[in-house]
Design a protein around this motif. Structure first.
Motif, mmCIF file in Angstrom:
data_model
loop_
_atom_site.group_PDB
_atom_site.id
_atom_site.type_symbol
_atom_site.label_atom_id
_atom_site.label_comp_id
_atom_site.label_asym_id
_atom_site.label_seq_id
_atom_site.Cartn_x
_atom_site.Cartn_y
_atom_site.Cartn_z
ATOM 1 N N GLN A 115 0.802 -1.217 0.000
ATOM 2 C CA GLN A 115 0.000 0.000 0.000
ATOM 3 C C GLN A 115 0.837 1.270 0.000
ATOM 4 O O GLN A 115 0.646 2.165 -0.828
ATOM 5 C CB GLN A 115 -0.951 0.003 1.193
ATOM 6 N N SER A 116 1.793 1.391 0.924
ATOM 7 C CA SER A 116 2.532 2.649 1.039
ATOM 8 C C SER A 116 3.450 2.870 -0.161
ATOM 9 O O SER A 116 3.596 4.005 -0.638
ATOM 10 C CB SER A 116 3.336 2.682 2.344
ATOM 11 N N SER A 119 1.203 4.140 -2.899
ATOM 12 C CA SER A 119 0.655 5.468 -2.597
ATOM 13 C C SER A 119 1.694 6.559 -2.796
ATOM 14 O O SER A 119 1.421 7.587 -3.437
ATOM 15 C CB SER A 119 0.128 5.500 -1.161
#
Length: 323
Positions: A115-116, A119
């Motif tokens: 996710q990070s 993102s």
């Protein structure tokens, strides 16, 4: 206020820190710990089934066409980062407990977070499609590569549980559920897309359970009592240096290879980030008993620090792109 906000753990890290605090005060032990261990196995099985369910096979094929970038990210994650972890594990010079030294090495072996990395790559103007698939492929490869590197670099002498039982566990609660998830995409893929918040909650609950049981074992085994503030300060300093070096090396390597700016950004975040979501389940399998809770601590600290540093870095890269 923006700096203060970045220093506050995100909800997932906060959840894990709360889990560690609960384990320190109310550790599970005795027969309850045995049943909790069974629960962790079930939770990890579900976690990797959901990973398989949500990873589109068609996108994997498309991403692999950019084989040069994917190959560089793979080599950086499973070659350069383990070497960096090995160097970090030798930096304390006997100032850290054995479990934290092994944890630094284990940190370097872990795959990238999903996710990070995606993102921040998106925020900075990176190659989003390549970042998505690099993170997914690295976590899939990590099921095999991380245990192999643990066996090679840590081994049984370092406290790793390397045996035929470990291989069976990896096959049965990591690879098998992932394969079943891939097979079930035709029936459950649409349901998974519609219920993403629910699946995210299930993911994080499974990880928190693995962390809770691991830290409970460390508390019950007396491992946590060996950690003092000085050791934690040294650990944080080493992890911060490790993260900064990883980011500088990833960015520099991208420039050396002449990668387009968007690909360099994807390499920067996918290469330097580490996954607590994969690290916690693997630690529960690869490090039996009290050692697992200590081993996962560096990954938990690294995860928070990568969020703190990546936010301003991604914003700065975005502004440069606009300029």
């Amino acid at each position: 206020m923006s700096i203060l906000t970045r220093l506050i753990p995100d909800r997932f890290v906060l959840m894990l820190l709360l889990t560690v605090a609960v384990a320190a005060v109310l550790p599970v032990s005795g027969q309850a710990a045995v049943y909790a261990g069974y629960g962790v196995s079930v939770a990890i099985f579900l976690l990797f089934f959901l990973h398989g369910l949500r990873l589109p096979r068609a996108e994997v094929v498309v991403a692999m066409k950019n084989w040069r970038l994917q190959g560089v990210i793979f080599a950086f994650t499973f070659a350069f980062m383990p070497v960096l972890g090995w160097a970090a594990s030798h930096a304390p010079g006997g100032l850290l407990p054995h479990g934290l030294v092994i944890g630094l090495l284990f940190l370097g072996i872990l795959p990238s977070t999903v996710q990070s990395a995606i993102s921040y790559s998106s925020l900075a103007g990176g190659n989003i499609a390549a970042s998505v698939m690099a993170s997914a492929l690295l976590n899939l490869a990590g099921i095999i590569m991380t245990p192999l590197l643990v066996a090679l670099l840590i081994g049984a002498d370092g406290g790793a549980a390397i045996s035929s039982d470990t291989v069976v566990k990896i096959l049965s609660i990591l690879l098998l559920p992932f394969a079943l998830g891939q097979i079930a995409q035709g029936w459950l893929g649409g349901w998974a897309l519609r219920n993403k918040p629910l699946l995210t909650l299930l993911d994080r609950t499974a990880i928190a359970l693995a962390v809770y049981v691991a830290f409970s074992s460390a508390v019950a085994g007396g491992k946590m009592q060996t950690l003092g503030w000085a050791a934690l300060a040294i650990l944080c300093a080493i992890i911060l240096a490790m993260l900064v070096l990883a980011m500088l090396a990833a960015w520099g390597l991208g420039g050396l290879l002449g990668l387009p700016r968007a690909d360099r950004i994807s390499l920067l975040f996918a290469g330097s980030h580490k996954s607590i979501a994969t690290g916690a389940p693997l630690a529960a399998i690869l490090f039996a008993g009290p050692l697992a809770g200590i081993v996962i601590l560096p990954a938990l600290i690294y995860h928070q620090l990568q969020l703190v540093l990546s936010a301003p870095l991604a914003s700065r890269l975005a502004k440069r792109a606009e300029a």
